[in-house]
Enzyme design. Structure first.
Site, mmCIF file in Angstrom:
data_model
loop_
_atom_site.group_PDB
_atom_site.id
_atom_site.type_symbol
_atom_site.label_atom_id
_atom_site.label_comp_id
_atom_site.label_asym_id
_atom_site.label_seq_id
_atom_site.Cartn_x
_atom_site.Cartn_y
_atom_site.Cartn_z
ATOM 1 N N GLY A 168 0.820 -1.207 0.000
ATOM 2 C CA GLY A 168 0.000 0.000 0.000
ATOM 3 C C GLY A 168 0.845 1.244 0.000
ATOM 4 N N CYS A 169 0.174 2.374 -0.159
ATOM 5 C CA CYS A 169 0.862 3.592 -0.544
ATOM 6 C C CYS A 169 1.666 4.228 0.590
ATOM 7 C CB CYS A 169 -0.136 4.565 -1.142
ATOM 8 S SG CYS A 169 -1.626 4.838 -0.167
#
Lengths: 338, 338, 338, 338
Positions: free
Chosen positions: D149-150
């Protein structure tokens, strides 16, 4: 591997050529010329392509540096490529020029719109207009191509099939277009500072913008062109108004576009108007058109990325044709969205 | 102190009315109506005006709540003020309505462009068009004013003096305009999400946008209007193309604008085209025009803040006139820039 | 009417002073000094305030031009006001200076952070720090005020009450802040061009930004400050991390802020974190804070408009105090939103 | 050709997978699942990839539709992939999951931060963390990968080598990060409307953002994470503060990063802080770090494109490893700039 050089490597189009060529299967940018940043590493000039070109330097141009180069991409301010085109062509090197220098076949038109005499009128006849959708076969066999540039490409792709199909009066066109700020180039100006542009929209170049000449050469004798600056880095939307030559069905202009572009890899015809971000980073033009019975006008709208289909991508598409490569090599049809 | 109420207080125009009224010398927003946010504190609905209205709540509207109110500002979706205008006017309360309901004097035009029968055609005659520059005296004595809205205000201020001076053919106008996203209101839609709009420019409502009707009522029988969405929150730029009725000097249209607006506090005529951010947050329209000998057209450009001169500011300017206050009270002529 | 002059009138702070003073009841900017644009009309330099100052010109500064001036607003690059402060003060004129020159009481600190010897150390003692919330009474009686500037104002308003209440260790603060691009001034730089900034976020000035000194002077001996550039024209958000001196309830920092600012017209304390646009164009600071039991830290967040509360608005608020006017005259508490 | 399916095809990550896969040499997205837009053409859902996927439709998911699929990309809201992972894995299909469901190895941590019991804790052990720079060999042999994820990717890439080298205390990290709006997904919310975000910067999720858990799992027992929303569509910048474990040279942290990432195709270590737009559209992380003698802290900064290196690009990089393809296939190292 085919060896290319970039003239004007430190500008935005230069950076975009570097980005696109980093995934091109064959073309390699082996020499980068850019006088104002000569001596600097690519990483300092274009940090976004640094991972692909870590050790490469920008050099000052001299013709001898072209030895061994197969094709030159030139992205210079107008007036510059006139001075060096002969040196390139005489070496037998192919040239894709993005500047305005060789776009107008009539040197008098150049003098009128650019305010200075053309310095190499004898070369004009050697350049083919670099819009592959209109001049594909000529580009294939050309040594020199003059890419059409951003505003003209957007307007011509939207209007040309409508003029050719006889739906629109070529003597009475209005092109109202908005461009992202990268269209103004990388030179520093108050008009392109963030504080000036962010949250603002403005018209400029009223009545006398130079790209009018290129549109008239392609479309017809009378174009009124109004450019606008939109608060975005990339993209051009051209909204074009033509006088219909006769009553027609509302979708007849759309069908003319579909017919003209059915086989084109980089023109996508749609029923509803496009947004510029749909084509950001891609070489695609998205276009639409329709007839307005109420006012007797034909409305056509096109969206391109000014730095790709309106500049670096179009240049590579032309180079692919000139070098007998796959026309789509190194070019994406998908936009970077959102 | 003059007691006002706001209908539609939770929308962007409602918030802008609250901002502007926070520095108005006389007008006070004592009742705020907004059904979707009824019961909520202003601080929750409009955090930008919270410091001025800490304890105020938004209420559900009912006519009895208008007791003691001198003037109502209505900023409702079209169709809504038709239902309640009679209740307001019958109480002797003044009304400034921003919706489309009472802008078109002919109910058939309303039905045609808005797709539904008008519910209160008998009231149409009681409304004066709320463009002070064109209808000042009528507004002064009116009980009810229909403010012109954002796109029509921008187009009409740019073109009306040119039509009136006989410079432009009223049967053949093109209005190509770009708006900031707040013009679409506060309701959530994918088309107004940040990811859709940021870095993008698009046309919409091709050929049949409703505001065409209001422009035609004011300017002439045939307007082709193309709205665009620009990646900015506020501002409208209208670029208007008219067919000149005769050859003229290049600056004759500009002189017509200067003459028409010489005494206007909120119209600033300039020689070069304006940018929307110059007028952000202000009630000013900046306008220009010129004649193009090459194509025989007159080009006029105007910039306004759609939420101020195109909405809340225009409403307050009208209210000031209706209440015999200083016309400029509570309104700034300076934009918030950069 | 009180006669003021603006030094640095052609910059963004100069333009913002002109905007705010256009609605100020008493203060009038009667002389505008700005060397780089001397001789130009205000309309050419600041088109957004042109409707209010149509005929006014920017002049080259000379001390004799201050005759008759009651108060000078100076918004100059650091190093400049040192050269002319004596000439202003010796004439008995009040001075509100936004530059860094007179913010640091210790000239050695100035030399350390600004890299040059202070040219007028003898004047340092005559300047009062221009944060009204902390130094109101001293400002009232001062002839010279050094406004705190944008980043320090944001950080100090968020943290000072927490330090004073003993909740946070003053020797160990981190201020992580993001600013809009107008904070970098109007001079042209590639780093502030639209194409560089739009759609981008970056840190700069790592570890050694000059405003660290001003924060340490106000807050404590050790501040680590990291500024960032955000793609917006206006606004500062400061996210501040302090080591809690002891366990406490989660809302104890918030209560300390509420207590400190209960009577302040321009500080709005809220429970949830603010957005910079809520205060755009206004003189308001919106602030919040809370304790994190998990990590033993206090988090405080503030939002201001760097050009108003962080510059022109703060200067006018100080001037109002120095001139015994209503402190809030000419200043709005409501943001321009959206 | 390798047949892949996308779960969550109508969201932004789905669209980005389609964009990237349109130029991938081997992987083909043959089934697109997205319940909310089931039945719609890709052109309607993702107009930016329409030229590459003209006739493809989004379908409602059912496990039987996975027959013949080699690998599934899942980009679903958290909680969703728990329900279907077994059906995928039991068919022997490889899975790259972007959701949070299988990132935390301890189901109690999932329950604590996500507020609900994990529905498939028995599967947790089958997932490898999808950060190729840290877990390359495990990914190569994994059937199931949980992409990081970011925000976690940005923070972990910046800090992990500093923790591993013993330069930074893992019990005391602050991650202050700003994200573009696409990080919030495609669902409509007032907080992600253009009018809310444009020209604004704000913190959110103070003290309790869920991604804290994933950072702590990778970096150490105590991370204070503050996310911010920046007015840009793409990009994350993480500014990370660690307590140095000992005095060191200013560039020692930078050398640790260089050493850790010397052979990495998608991590570019630089001496000065990056901007998010340098990596827009690319799978590159640009990172830097330095020691601050004055405060005894180590500062590390990283920039990624949240939709590429923080989502779709990382997923493809993992898939390439799992399928024994060239790790960089279909991924660009150059950003789309400006």
């Amino acid at each position: 591997m085919i060896r290319t050089a970039i003239l004007g490597a430190s500008g935005y189009v230069g950076g975009e050529l570097l980005r696109l060529l980093s995934t091109h299967p064959v073309l390699r940018p082996v020499r980068l010329f850019g006088d104002s940043k000569a001596g600097q590493n690519v990483a300092a000039v274009h940090p976004h392509v640094a991972p692909a070109y870590r050790e490469v330097r920008v050099e000052r141009f001299e013709p001898a540096a072209l030895d061994g180069i197969d094709l030159v991409f030139a992205a210079l301010p107008h007036g510059e490529s006139q001075k060096i085109a002969a040196a390139i062509l005489d070496r037998g090197i192919k040239l894709v020029d993005l500047g305005a220098d060789f776009r107008l076949s009539d040197p008098a038109q150049y003098a009128r719109w650019y305010g200075e005499e053309h310095q190499a009128p004898a070369l004009l006849g050697r350049f083919v207009t670099g819009i592959p959708e209109l001049h594909r076969e000529a580009i294939r066999s050309a040594q020199a191509v003059a890419a059409a540039g951003c505003y003209p490409t957007a307007a011509i792709l939207a209007c040309k099939p409508l003029v050719e199909a006889g739906l629109v009066d070529p003597a009475n066109l209005i092109v109202d277009a908005a461009s992202g700020v990268s269209g103004a180039g990388r030179a520093l100006r108050e008009g392109t500072s963030f504080n000036t542009v962010a949250g603002s929209f403005a018209a400029y170049g009223l009545l006398d913008h130079r790209h009018t000449a290129e549109m008239e050469q392609a479309l017809g004798p009378r174009v009124l062109f109004t450019p606008h600056l939109a608060p975005m880095a990339r993209g051009i939307l051209a909204t074009c108004y033509g006088a219909a030559t006769r009553p027609m069905q509302a979708d007849e202009p759309l069908r003319a576009l579909r017919s003209a572009y059915a086989a084109e890899p980089f023109v996508h015809v749609i029923a509803d108007p496009p947004a510029t971000k749909w084509v950001a980073g891609s070489n695609t033009a998205q276009v639409t058109a329709r007839f307005d019975e109420r006012t007797g006008r034909v409305l056509a709208v096109s969206a391109i990325d000014n730095l790709v289909k309106g500049a670096a991508g179009q240049m590579i598409q032309c180079a692919n044709l000139m070098l007998d490569l796959e026309e789509t090599a190194g070019l994406s049809v998908c936009g970077v969205y959102p």
